[in-house]
Design a protein around this motif. Structure first.
Motif, short mmCIF file in Angstrom:
data_model
loop_
_atom_site.label_atom_id
_atom_site.label_comp_id
_atom_site.label_asym_id
_atom_site.label_seq_id
_atom_site.Cartn_x
_atom_site.Cartn_y
_atom_site.Cartn_z
N UNK A 70 -7.39 11.11 32.82
CA UNK A 70 -8.00 11.20 34.14
C UNK A 70 -7.39 10.15 35.07
N UNK A 71 -7.36 10.49 36.33
CA UNK A 71 -6.81 9.60 37.34
C UNK A 71 -7.57 9.80 38.65
N UNK A 72 -7.21 9.02 39.64
CA UNK A 72 -7.84 9.15 40.95
C UNK A 72 -6.96 10.03 41.85
N UNK A 73 -7.58 10.63 42.82
CA UNK A 73 -6.84 11.46 43.77
C UNK A 73 -5.84 10.65 44.56
N UNK A 74 -6.09 9.35 44.69
CA UNK A 74 -5.21 8.48 45.48
C UNK A 74 -4.02 7.94 44.68
N UNK A 75 -3.96 8.21 43.38
CA UNK A 75 -2.84 7.74 42.56
C UNK A 75 -1.55 8.44 42.97
N UNK A 76 -0.45 7.68 42.98
CA UNK A 76 0.85 8.28 43.28
C UNK A 76 1.41 8.93 42.03
N UNK A 77 2.09 10.05 42.21
CA UNK A 77 2.64 10.77 41.08
C UNK A 77 4.09 10.35 40.85
N UNK A 78 4.56 10.66 39.63
CA UNK A 78 5.94 10.37 39.25
C UNK A 78 6.65 11.68 38.91
N UNK A 79 7.95 11.62 38.88
CA UNK A 79 8.74 12.78 38.54
C UNK A 79 8.35 13.29 37.15
N UNK A 80 8.13 14.58 37.03
CA UNK A 80 7.78 15.18 35.75
C UNK A 80 6.30 15.21 35.44
N UNK A 81 5.46 14.68 36.31
CA UNK A 81 4.01 14.68 36.06
C UNK A 81 3.45 16.10 36.08
N UNK A 82 2.43 16.30 35.25
CA UNK A 82 1.67 17.55 35.29
C UNK A 82 0.25 17.17 35.71
N UNK A 83 -0.14 17.59 36.87
CA UNK A 83 -1.47 17.30 37.41
C UNK A 83 -2.40 18.40 36.93
N UNK A 84 -3.53 17.99 36.37
CA UNK A 84 -4.49 18.93 35.84
C UNK A 84 -5.82 18.79 36.59
N UNK A 85 -6.38 19.90 36.95
CA UNK A 85 -7.69 19.92 37.60
C UNK A 85 -8.67 20.42 36.55
N UNK A 86 -9.67 19.61 36.25
CA UNK A 86 -10.61 19.94 35.18
C UNK A 86 -11.84 20.64 35.72
N UNK A 87 -12.31 21.63 34.96
CA UNK A 87 -13.55 22.32 35.31
C UNK A 87 -14.73 21.47 34.86
N UNK A 88 -15.87 21.59 35.54
CA UNK A 88 -17.05 20.86 35.09
C UNK A 88 -17.50 21.40 33.72
N UNK A 89 -18.06 20.52 32.90
CA UNK A 89 -18.55 20.94 31.59
C UNK A 89 -19.80 21.80 31.76
N UNK A 90 -19.89 22.85 30.96
CA UNK A 90 -21.05 23.72 31.00
C UNK A 90 -22.22 23.05 30.28
N UNK A 91 -21.92 22.35 29.19
CA UNK A 91 -22.96 21.67 28.41
C UNK A 91 -22.47 20.29 28.02
N UNK A 92 -23.39 19.37 27.84
CA UNK A 92 -23.06 18.02 27.43
C UNK A 92 -22.65 18.02 25.96
N UNK A 93 -21.41 17.60 25.62
CA UNK A 93 -20.95 17.64 24.23
C UNK A 93 -21.84 16.83 23.28
N UNK A 94 -22.37 15.70 23.74
CA UNK A 94 -23.24 14.89 22.88
C UNK A 94 -24.52 15.65 22.54
N UNK A 95 -25.07 16.34 23.52
CA UNK A 95 -26.29 17.10 23.30
C UNK A 95 -26.04 18.26 22.33
N UNK A 96 -24.91 18.92 22.48
CA UNK A 96 -24.55 20.04 21.60
C UNK A 96 -24.42 19.54 20.15
N UNK A 97 -23.74 18.40 19.94
CA UNK A 97 -23.61 17.84 18.59
C UNK A 97 -24.97 17.49 18.00
N UNK A 98 -25.84 16.93 18.84
CA UNK A 98 -27.17 16.54 18.37
C UNK A 98 -27.96 17.79 17.93
#
Length: 119
Positions: free
Chosen positions: A59-87
């Motif tokens: 993860x990074x901030x929107x204000x971070x500068x990118x470098x050559x060869x970077x792959x920027x990924x936009x993540x979807x919000x989680x549908x469920x909390x992973x900790x709760x699912x494990x519990x």
């Protein structure tokens, strides 16, 4: 130093994914690269104030500068909390007697042996 940076912007849904390759000027921020890629026009549900972003799985901030060869990924919000699912999964395993396969099985055998002896 080259005049432009070659990068990729990616976003995916369960039924549709996009990997957009583009070149951007040096000193381009993550947010600027996302806008330049056109991914916001393809996926109108993306809200950069809510969706987290990252570069190569970090993860990074929107204000971070990118470098050559970077792959920027936009993540979807989680549908469920992973900790709760494990519990919940652990609780279900406990109720079914399979939480600890070694002692759980032993406890079952011992309790069934006790009930057999009482009969």
């Amino acid at each position: 130093m080259s005049e432009h940076l070659a990068i990729e912007v990616t976003y995916g849904l369960p039924n549709k994914q996009s990997l957009i390759s583009l070149t951007v000027p040096p000193s381009t921020t993550v947010e600027q690269a996302i806008v330049l890629s056109g991914v916001l026009d393809i996926y109108t549900e993306i809200n950069l104030s809510e969706n987290k972003v990252g570069v190569w799985n970090r993860t990074c901030r929107l204000s971070d500068e990118i470098k050559d060869g970077d792959r920027i990924e936009i993540y979807r919000p989680l549908i469920a909390d992973p900790k709760e699912i494990r519990k919940l999964r652990a609780q279900k395993a406990k109720e079914e007697g399979r939480a600890n396969k070694i002692t759980g099985a032993k406890q079952k055998r011992e309790s069934s042996a006790k009930s057999s002896n009482n009969e």
